[in-house]
Design an enzyme around this catalytic site. Structure first.
Site, mmCIF file in Angstrom:
data_model
loop_
_atom_site.group_PDB
_atom_site.id
_atom_site.type_symbol
_atom_site.label_atom_id
_atom_site.label_comp_id
_atom_site.label_asym_id
_atom_site.label_seq_id
_atom_site.Cartn_x
_atom_site.Cartn_y
_atom_site.Cartn_z
ATOM 1 N N LYS B 24 12.322 -18.071 21.542
ATOM 2 C CA LYS B 24 12.993 -16.827 21.950
ATOM 3 C C LYS B 24 14.439 -17.112 22.322
ATOM 4 O O LYS B 24 14.788 -18.226 22.716
ATOM 5 C CB LYS B 24 12.266 -16.226 23.159
ATOM 6 C CG LYS B 24 10.839 -15.782 22.857
ATOM 7 C CD LYS B 24 10.830 -14.495 22.032
ATOM 8 C CE LYS B 24 9.422 -14.169 21.535
ATOM 9 N NZ LYS B 24 9.419 -13.616 20.177
ATOM 10 N N CYS B 25 15.275 -16.056 22.256
ATOM 11 C CA CYS B 25 16.685 -16.180 22.575
ATOM 12 C C CYS B 25 16.850 -16.680 24.018
ATOM 13 O O CYS B 25 16.062 -16.307 24.853
ATOM 14 C CB CYS B 25 17.406 -14.842 22.409
ATOM 15 S SG CYS B 25 17.008 -13.628 23.676
ATOM 16 N N PRO B 26 17.816 -17.524 24.327
ATOM 17 C CA PRO B 26 18.859 -18.008 23.403
ATOM 18 C C PRO B 26 18.515 -19.352 22.738
ATOM 19 O O PRO B 26 19.401 -19.997 22.199
ATOM 20 C CB PRO B 26 20.049 -18.180 24.348
ATOM 21 C CG PRO B 26 19.424 -18.600 25.648
ATOM 22 C CD PRO B 26 18.070 -17.951 25.710
ATOM 23 N N LEU B 27 17.227 -19.743 22.751
ATOM 24 C CA LEU B 27 16.887 -21.096 22.271
ATOM 25 C C LEU B 27 17.234 -21.366 20.795
ATOM 26 O O LEU B 27 17.744 -22.451 20.487
ATOM 27 C CB LEU B 27 15.407 -21.397 22.542
ATOM 28 C CG LEU B 27 15.072 -21.590 24.033
ATOM 29 C CD1 LEU B 27 13.577 -21.810 24.222
ATOM 30 C CD2 LEU B 27 15.856 -22.772 24.616
ATOM 31 N N ASP B 51 12.671 -14.631 15.998
ATOM 32 C CA ASP B 51 13.072 -13.815 17.146
ATOM 33 C C ASP B 51 14.050 -12.745 16.640
ATOM 34 O O ASP B 51 15.052 -13.088 16.018
ATOM 35 C CB ASP B 51 13.743 -14.706 18.198
ATOM 36 C CG ASP B 51 14.211 -13.900 19.398
ATOM 37 O OD1 ASP B 51 13.697 -12.790 19.609
ATOM 38 O OD2 ASP B 51 15.095 -14.391 20.131
#
Lengths: 375, 85
Positions: B24-27, B51
């Site tokens: 999921k963001c910001p990964l 995502d």
């Protein structure tokens, strides 16, 4: 408190509401003395709000919220044109309620694209209207998430050229900046000016308006029920106060949001989003690269600053703000500030100072925790 | 302002440079930035992510860093070809 899409009531609106609980509780349709008084107060509130938004009292109806008023406006303007066209044209940065209505009207329709500042172009609208018959154009006066004010006079000209009515969504702007005259129907929300959430719909005399389904009496046939009079009185009071204070309020809010824009832009890899010049005075949005929205909202909250966010995984949504996505802006690490009116929050300048002071350390801290300092 | 959507080169490449599906963001953007950090300009990186935020955030990151990107939607996920600037 820097998240005023819902704010405490304006003190004058609060006083009005409390007084109206005694003076305006009755059903305005009854014939006894209390009811006649409620009817009289409702009529006065309608006159007052109509004056505030540049409409006539018989053009104005009250609805349970801004979103409800938008739905009624769309339905009533589309229905009489149903033999000409079904299509509802809106833009990629308009409110979800309008995007859903446009999709319902024509599942193949694509909302108008916007530029990097979230601006809708009159040329793009003109090209869209040239592709086929359109029942209605519904666009925002200004964007409540990023502040950008739309070129509504030019957009209305394009609609008139094509003989398509324009429903203008002023739910983020009405009462905060001067009301434009470029519309066939206009929607506002008293919550924007620290009133209770009451939706207002104005339909210009001469615009064809007819709702599908059975005939209703209340609110010029636009609602199934009369509004609760005390709520409308408080809304009218909030609007009048906003109008009275508007010039000073707008100037002061612009200075504060300018201060936030500068402070945010000074933090490395933070992008301030939206039109820097033609914008709402009380809205500012920025995104911090590599930071997640929930963490930045939490960290600021712990330091006494309440903000909103358009990032995914905040406010229990999995999708990021469709406005940020349509602009090509960074959607993570997003912080959205909606300034309350000074009359509601006299210490708002201190809140802004605190945000500006805490922001650099909050962002640096979150990045250090993620080990992204060298990216 | 949407990035160009079209067929991504080597779209059947079985081994992407970064498979960020499930993140999921910001990964996804962080992993991509880490991967890109020491690579020379002109390098192309193939990335997969599912995502929805990545569809905005990977193009926004490439814009901020002077890279370019093309993306292709493939049902459950999106494939990105990032050319480092």
């Amino acid at each position: 408190m820097l998240d005023a899409t819902r704010s405490p009531l304006h003190p004058a609106a609060r006083d009005t509401l409390l007084a109206a609980l005694d003076a305006g509780w009755a059903d305005p349709r009854r014939l006894h003395r209390e009811a006649r008084q409620a009817r009289h107060l409702l009529d006065r509130a309608r006159e007052s709000i109509a004056t505030s938004i540049g409409a006539r009292p018989d053009e104005v109806s009250f609805h349970p919220s801004g979103a409800h008023a938008l739905r009624v406006g769309v339905a009533g303007l589309r229905h009489p044109r149903r033999r000409t066209a079904e299509r509802l044209v809106t833009s990629a940065v308009d409110r979800a309620v309008l995007l859903h209505e446009a999709h319902e009207a024509d599942p193949a329709s694509v909302p108008l694209p916007v530029d990097r500042l979230a601006r809708i172009s009159p040329e793009t609208l003109g090209m869209a209207l040239a592709t086929g018959p359109t029942a209605l154009v519904a666009l925002q006066h200004a964007n409540g998430e990023v502040g950008t004010v739309q070129p509504v006079a030019a957009l209305h000209d394009v609609c008139r050229e094509a003989s398509v009515p324009l429903l203008l969504d002023g739910t983020a702007s009405l009462g905060r900046i001067a009301t434009p005259g470029s519309w066939d129907a206009l929607v506002g929300d008293a919550a924007t000016v620290a009133g209770p959430p009451v939706g207002v719909l104005a339909v210009r005399t001469g615009a064809r308006f007819d709702l599908p389904g059975p005939r209703w009496e209340p609110e010029h046939g636009r609602e199934v029920e009369d509004p609760w009079v005390p709520l409308v009185l408080a809304a009218a009071e909030a609007w009048q106060q906003a109008l009275h204070a508007q010039a000073a309020e707008e100037a002061s809010a612009l200075t504060l949001t300018e201060r936030i824009r500068a402070a945010a832009a000074a933090v490395p890899d933070v992008e301030v989003v939206g039109d820097p010049d033609d914008r709402l005075p009380h809205v500012v949005t920025f995104s911090a690269l590599y930071v997640d929205g929930e963490s930045i909202v939490d960290a600021l909250d712990q330091r006494g600053v309440a903000v909103a966010s358009g990032s995914a995984c905040t406010s229990s949504r999995l999708e990021p703000s469709h406005v940020l996505a349509a602009m090509g802006a960074l959607t993570h690490g997003n912080v959205r500030v909606t300034l309350p009116l000074e009359a509601v929050r006299p210490e708002r300048a201190d809140d802004v100072e605190r945000l500006c002071r805490e922001l650099p350390a909050v962002v640096a801290d979150l990045r250090a925790r993620l080990g992204v300092g060298d990216l | 302002m949407s990035p160009p959507i079209g067929p991504v080169e080597d779209s059947d490449d079985p081994a992407p440079d970064l498979d960020a599906r499930g993140l999921k963001c910001p990964l996804p953007v962080i992993r991509l930035a880490r991967l890109a950090r020491d690579l020379p300009a002109g390098t192309t990186l193939h990335v997969l992510a599912d995502d929805p935020a990545a569809e905005s955030d990977i193009p926004a990151w490439t814009r901020m860093r002077g890279h370019t990107v093309t993306l292709e939607r493939r049902g459950g996920h999106t494939a990105y070809a990032v050319v480092l600037g």
